[in-house]
Write an enzyme that holds these catalytic residues in place. Structure first.
Site, PDB file in Angstrom:
ATOM      1  CE  LYS B  50      -3.528   2.630   0.580  1.00 49.57           C
ATOM      2  NZ  LYS B  50      -4.341   3.121  -0.434  1.00 49.57           N
ATOM      3  CG  ASN B 105       3.422   2.346  -4.233  1.00 49.72           C
ATOM      4  OD1 ASN B 105       2.995   3.351  -3.846  1.00 49.72           O
ATOM      5  ND2 ASN B 105       3.033   2.120  -5.540  1.00 49.72           N
ATOM      6  CG  ASN B 133       1.908   6.385  -6.223  1.00 53.16           C
ATOM      7  OD1 ASN B 133       1.765   6.919  -7.319  1.00 53.16           O
ATOM      8  ND2 ASN B 133       1.047   5.947  -5.377  1.00 53.16           N
ATOM      9  CB  CYS B 136      -1.708   9.109  -5.976  1.00 52.38           C
ATOM     10  SG  CYS B 136      -3.107   8.874  -5.108  1.00 52.38           S
ATOM     11  CB  THR B 199      -6.206   4.777 -11.419  1.00 52.47           C
ATOM     12  OG1 THR B 199      -5.707   6.155 -10.672  1.00 52.47           O
ATOM     13  CG2 THR B 199      -6.443   3.688 -10.561  1.00 52.47           C
ATOM     14  N   GLY B 223      -9.907  -1.116 -13.600  1.00 51.01           N
ATOM     15  CA  GLY B 223     -10.308  -2.254 -13.964  1.00 51.01           C
ATOM     16  C   GLY B 223     -10.393  -2.674 -15.618  1.00 51.01           C
TER      17      GLY B 223
END
Lengths: 248, 308
Positions: B50, B105, B133, B136, B199, B223
């Site tokens: 996470k 991460n 990362n 985000c 994403t 997804g």
């Protein structure tokens, strides 16, 4: 412990204008307490639908659900012998506080569902809870007969006054004698839970309803801030002690 | 039917050996130990834990999730206990159930924060790779804002590289005009590898209430719906860069893993699929050998970038 399994629809019937009852046959070994929930995969929908346990036995799970969107509409069209991929044993349910003798069960709308099994478990533990159930209108009333059949003192309120007390669940309490209850177990929409937590003058447990991603603690989509740090409604909850919750 | 009984699924990321290329993506698997209640997670290639920042973060207001056709939008907002608690509490719990190299991460809101967190996590023996990362989409003034500009990506990579010994992989955002330019800039600044995509910025509106579904209004879309976008970007970036690429975005099956590797990925992260089905990675890994047989692949590493 939780587990994914395939369950067979044994019954799926409409019991109120927007409420259905579904009985699923299959493995129930991971269910440990009323207030836990299952997470149902629905064809054509990416995320699962979390639904509270209404009742369960060694080989079946009873669920009550409101049809509120496309996912639950798909569930409502399922026929006997259809199957669902279901995660069971999710969340921490209600636990029985043995030192209190006169518990209240407070349910609002579809939130009455998990209280039925809890009522029976409380009876088995020698406690006879007073039951207060709130709905919008008389046609929406579900499970009231089932609580009465357990021999429990059961009150109904409706927001439009078409059955029972005119008002909310908390209005039912105004008619009860002070000292006739010393603890509560509540489940319902957030405004009801807030009112219960802020006005009912005793300790209790509340089952929250939040939009979830996974339902098993991985995504953090349903995290709330509590007096004991952040907690996941799906994993540490959905049932919390009154004193843990912060109402904004 | 003739069966090929040799299934070599192993891959290597900057000298780090993985038994197979399947890695749960950051934010979809916590720190692993929660998921080990479902299955023995040691079958995984690795785990990207996470996203972790210097300070503990609660994250964004609820609701944080919206469903989409073939996917979901999340706006968790980097909820995490902070780097010190991750090292003191989460990693020991992770170590009890997962005995393989892990991917750390790390996110941040300033160069200093990235540097401090990376230096701390670099000292942890379990950590094999640091995944930076810079992508985000759910926080302001950090995360993605570093990953949308070539100069800021290069600067954070250069500064972090000075304080770490482990391979540094940069997780890129697709929310840019030219992902190849960003990838090249990360590589030139010293990144040992790249991971893409994070994403896609997305949104849903509840047409009954006429309000955005997500409290933060926008969120990260992931997804199966994003798989073709991710695959295209992996293909472009892996052709333009020489460092290894971890492919991520909409991967849901063994055939998706193979397709992503053919596009140029050395390993593959699985994100949202874990949230729909906690057994997703297990089922992907277990079905890879049959898929390899069907496609006459004896070693997965042989197919990396074959579609170039």
């Amino acid at each position: 412990m939780y587990k994914k399994n395939i369950y067979t629809v044994l019954r799926n019937e409409q019991i109120a204008p927007k409420t259905w009852v579904m009985v699923l046959g299959g493995d129930t070994q991971y269910l440990t307490a009323p207030g836990q929930f299952v997470n149902i995969a629905v064809d054509g929908k990416y995320l699962r639908r979390p639904i509270s346990l209404c009742d369960y036995d060694d080989h079946s799970i009873t669920l009550l659900y409101d049809v509120v969107g496309e996912g639950t509409a798909i569930m409502s069209r399922a026929k006997v012998n259809d199957t669902f991929d279901v995660l069971t044993g999710l969340g921490n349910g209600f636990w029985i506080e043995k030192e209190y003798r006169h518990p209240l069960l407070l349910g609002g709308g579809i939130g009455v569902a998990p209280l039925l099994r809890l009522a029976r478990d409380l009876k088995d533990a020698g406690q006879n809870p007073v039951v207060a159930l709130g709905f919008n209108t008389s046609a929406d009333v579900v499970l009231a007969d089932d609580f009465e059949a357990l021999g429990l003192e059961t009150y109904v309120s409706t927001a439009d006054g078409t059955r029972g007390v005119h008002g909310f669940v908390t209005d039912i309490l105004k008619g009860l004698e002070a000292g006739s209850y010393d603890y509560y177990y509540a489940c319902g929409p957030t405004p009801m839970l807030r009112a219960v937590a802020q006005t009912v003058p005793c300790d209790g447990q509340l089952s929250l309803d939040e939009r979830m991603g996974c339902g098993f603690g991985a995504c953090m989509c349903c995290s709330i801030e509590t007096t004991r740090g952040s907690k996941r409604v799906c994993k540490e909850g959905p049932v919390f002690r009154k004193e843990e919750l912060i109402w904004k | 039917m003739e069966m090929n009984h040799s299934h070599d699924m192993s891959v290597t990321l900057s000298g780090v050996h993985l038994d197979n290329p399947v890695i749960p993506a950051s934010g979809c698997f916590g720190f692993g130990y929660g998921m080990s209640e479902f299955y023995d997670i040691n079958i995984l290639g690795s785990i990207s834990f996470k996203g972790t920042t210097r300070e503990a973060r609660y994250g964004n207001s609820l609701p944080r999730v919206a469903e989409c056709e073939a996917g979901m939008i999340n706006s968790v907002g980097l909820q995490n206990p902070g780097i010190d608690a991750v090292i003191a509490e989460e990693l020991p719990k992770m170590r009890e159930v997962f005995h393989k190299p892990i991917i750390a991460n790390i996110s941040g809101f300033s160069i200093d924060e990235y540097v401090e967190c990376c230096a701390k996590i670099d000292r942890e023996e379990q950590v094999a790779i640091i995944e930076l990362n810079v992508s985000c989409p759910n926080v302001h003034g950090g995360g993605m804002s570093f990953g949308t500009c070539c100069d800021s990506v290069a600067e954070v990579v250069r500064e972090v590289k000075k304080v770490i010994t482990k391979p540094l992989y940069v997780k890129l955002t697709p929310n840019v005009t030219d992902i190849v330019a960003i990838a090249r800039s990360a590589e030139e600044a010293g990144a040992d590898g790249l991971c893409l995509i994070n994403t896609l910025l997305g949104m849903r509106i509840d047409i009954r209430t006429r309000r955005p579904v997500i409290a933060n209004k926008m969120g990260g879309f992931s997804g199966p719906a994003v798989f073709p976008v991710a695959l295209r970007m992996v293909w472009q970036v892996s052709r333009a860069c020489s460092v290894p690429v971890i492919g991520c975005g909409g991967v849901s099956s063994a055939s998706d893993v193979i397709e992503m590797m053919m596009a140029g990925a050395t390993a593959v992260e699985v994100g949202a699929a874990n949230l729909r089905d906690p057994y997703a990675c297990k089922e992907i890994i277990e079905s890879l050998p049959a898929e390899m047989d069907r496609l006459r692949i004896s070693a997965l590493r042989d197919i990396i970038g074959v579609a170039h």
